[in-house]
Design a protein around this motif. Structure first.
Motif, PDB file in Angstrom:
ATOM      1  N   THR A 145     -11.026  -2.452  15.386  1.00 31.23           N
ATOM      2  CA  THR A 145     -10.862  -1.216  14.566  1.00 31.23           C
ATOM      3  C   THR A 145     -10.483  -1.525  13.181  1.00 31.23           C
ATOM      4  N   LEU A 146     -10.795  -0.723  12.371  1.00 29.45           N
ATOM      5  CA  LEU A 146     -10.054  -0.583  10.814  1.00 29.45           C
ATOM      6  C   LEU A 146      -9.537   0.733  10.767  1.00 29.45           C
ATOM      7  N   THR A 147      -8.158   0.737  10.791  1.00 29.80           N
ATOM      8  CA  THR A 147      -7.592   2.317  10.654  1.00 29.80           C
ATOM      9  C   THR A 147      -6.321   2.424   9.578  1.00 29.80           C
ATOM     10  N   ASP A 148      -5.922   1.455   8.889  1.00 24.46           N
ATOM     11  CA  ASP A 148      -4.752   1.359   7.905  1.00 24.46           C
ATOM     12  C   ASP A 148      -5.159   0.272   6.745  1.00 24.46           C
ATOM     13  N   ALA A 149      -4.384   0.892   5.688  1.00 27.40           N
ATOM     14  CA  ALA A 149      -4.837   0.365   4.446  1.00 27.40           C
ATOM     15  C   ALA A 149      -3.601   0.181   3.410  1.00 27.40           C
ATOM     16  N   GLY A 150      -3.405  -0.523   2.596  1.00 29.02           N
ATOM     17  CA  GLY A 150      -2.384  -0.609   1.670  1.00 29.02           C
ATOM     18  C   GLY A 150      -2.785  -1.630   0.514  1.00 29.02           C
ATOM     19  N   GLY A 151      -1.536  -1.612  -0.105  1.00 24.97           N
ATOM     20  CA  GLY A 151      -1.539  -2.810  -1.284  1.00 24.97           C
ATOM     21  C   GLY A 151      -0.282  -2.659  -2.420  1.00 24.97           C
ATOM     22  N   SER A 152      -0.229  -3.453  -3.268  1.00 22.99           N
ATOM     23  CA  SER A 152       0.885  -3.501  -4.159  1.00 22.99           C
ATOM     24  C   SER A 152       0.403  -2.714  -5.169  1.00 22.99           C
ATOM     25  N   LEU A 153      -0.764  -2.061  -5.152  1.00 23.05           N
ATOM     26  CA  LEU A 153      -1.424  -1.315  -6.423  1.00 23.05           C
ATOM     27  C   LEU A 153      -1.533   0.077  -6.042  1.00 23.05           C
ATOM     28  N   GLU A 154      -1.495   1.174  -6.772  1.00 25.41           N
ATOM     29  CA  GLU A 154      -1.956   2.559  -6.215  1.00 25.41           C
ATOM     30  C   GLU A 154      -2.975   2.750  -5.560  1.00 25.41           C
ATOM     31  N   ASP A 155      -3.230   3.633  -4.741  1.00 27.37           N
ATOM     32  CA  ASP A 155      -4.355   4.047  -3.716  1.00 27.37           C
ATOM     33  C   ASP A 155      -5.460   4.218  -4.852  1.00 27.37           C
ATOM     34  N   PRO A 156      -6.630   3.339  -4.563  1.00 23.64           N
ATOM     35  CA  PRO A 156      -7.654   3.342  -5.495  1.00 23.64           C
ATOM     36  C   PRO A 156      -8.708   4.901  -4.901  1.00 23.64           C
ATOM     37  N   GLY A 157      -8.218   5.632  -4.089  1.00 26.19           N
ATOM     38  CA  GLY A 157      -9.126   6.364  -3.464  1.00 26.19           C
ATOM     39  C   GLY A 157      -9.485   6.146  -1.775  1.00 26.19           C
ATOM     40  N   SER A 158      -8.632   5.722  -1.314  1.00 29.02           N
ATOM     41  CA  SER A 158      -9.022   5.274   0.227  1.00 29.02           C
ATOM     42  C   SER A 158      -9.051   6.415   1.016  1.00 29.02           C
ATOM     43  N   ARG A 159     -10.076   6.477   2.057  1.00 29.93           N
ATOM     44  CA  ARG A 159     -10.154   7.418   2.929  1.00 29.93           C
ATOM     45  C   ARG A 159      -9.382   6.967   4.215  1.00 29.93           C
ATOM     46  N   LEU A 160      -9.011   5.712   4.527  1.00 29.74           N
ATOM     47  CA  LEU A 160      -7.996   5.292   5.513  1.00 29.74           C
ATOM     48  C   LEU A 160      -6.654   5.397   4.813  1.00 29.74           C
ATOM     49  N   ARG A 161      -5.521   5.707   5.902  1.00 32.16           N
ATOM     50  CA  ARG A 161      -4.361   5.941   5.394  1.00 32.16           C
ATOM     51  C   ARG A 161      -3.632   4.810   4.582  1.00 32.16           C
ATOM     52  N   TYR A 162      -3.105   4.851   3.535  1.00 30.58           N
ATOM     53  CA  TYR A 162      -2.844   3.905   2.387  1.00 30.58           C
ATOM     54  C   TYR A 162      -1.520   3.881   2.444  1.00 30.58           C
ATOM     55  N   TRP A 163      -0.620   2.736   2.443  1.00 33.34           N
ATOM     56  CA  TRP A 163       0.681   2.361   2.159  1.00 33.34           C
ATOM     57  C   TRP A 163       0.621   1.587   0.806  1.00 33.34           C
TER      58      TRP A 163
END
Length: 260
Positions: A145-163
């Motif tokens: 499954t794919l449930t969570d996202a993130g990155g060193s840059l700001e959220d580009p518009g993710s529909r998954l929860r983004y850290w």
């Protein structure tokens, strides 16, 4: 160049100041193949590409490719895709010991699957395995499954929860310029990880020896420690398109394994 604490590797623990233990990863994609039909499903005409790879398909100009079944994925693995899933990312690995792959996004339209788009990428530098362990430098074959996202840059518009945490991701960079932007954006692959937490969370439900920290992240031109990589445009597309309500999953592996 960003600061770092220890050279990063998928499934390898690294230390970093102020954030705790983390796991990093470097990913890749696989080469699309599988049986294709020559049927007109109304939304698009599916046909073989002259001189293309076995099972490679394309659509009439301006029309999407639509399939009753995602090509190149056998019943063993397709049976593990939840019936409720409406979005599937397939990573077609070039070979069992290859780091080359292609990432393809499929979305369900009624009872058919639409091949939305695809990108070249990379997987584990030593290829694939059905028994992944920490530091084996192979990506795990399976359905996750794919449930969570993130990155060193700001959220580009993710529909998954983004850290977003520049300190956490920067600390995982290895001291090479080619890897400086690996973790600008990542999507956590739910292999041996707790869901609903940041991608860099250390939790390993099946034990540390089974590896972890396996992500979809930005491509750097070659194989990874276990992750799958794709271009920035592809990763941003997935972040903006993958919808938790559609219960997205990734099906990943070399072509031989995926067809079994």
């Amino acid at each position: 160049m960003r600061s770092f604490s220890v050279a990063l590797s998928c499934g390898r623990r690294v230390g970093r100041s102020g954030v705790g233990r983390v796991m990093g990863a470097a990913l890749a994609c696989g080469v699309l193949w599988g049986a294709a039909t020559g049927c007109d499903h109304g939304a698009g005409v599916v046909r073989r590409v002259p001189g293309g790879a076995p099972g490679a398909v394309t659509a009439s100009p301006g029309r999407p490719v639509v399939e009753a079944h995602v090509p190149g994925v056998g019943e063993r693995w397709w049976g593990r895709v939840p019936a409720s899933s409406g979005q599937v990312v397939v990573v077609y690995g070039e070979g069992r010991d290859s780091a080359e792959s292609v990432v393809v996004l499929y979305q369900k339209r009624g009872s058919a699957w639409e091949r939305t788009t695809s990108w070249p990428g990379h997987n584990g530098r030593l290829g694939w395995t059905t028994d992944h362990h920490m530091n084996d430098e192979r990506s795990p074959v399976g359905v996750f499954t794919l449930t969570d996202a993130g990155g060193s840059l700001e959220d580009p518009g993710s529909r998954l929860r983004y850290w977003q945490d520049d300190n956490a991701f920067a600390s995982m960079q290895i001291p090479e310029e080619a890897h400086d932007h690996d973790f600008d954006y990542v999507i956590a692959i739910d292999y041996n990880r707790a869901k609903g937490v940041a991608p860099f969370d250390w939790s390993r439900p099946d034990g540390e020896e089974r590896g972890g920290g396996i992500w979809l992240h930005l491509d750097h031109g070659d194989g990874t420690s276990a992750c799958v990589t794709l271009p920035e445009s592809g990763l941003k597309t997935l972040l903006r398109v993958l919808d938790p309500a559609q219960r997205p999953v990734v099906v990943m592996g070399d072509r031989e394994h995926l067809q079994s």
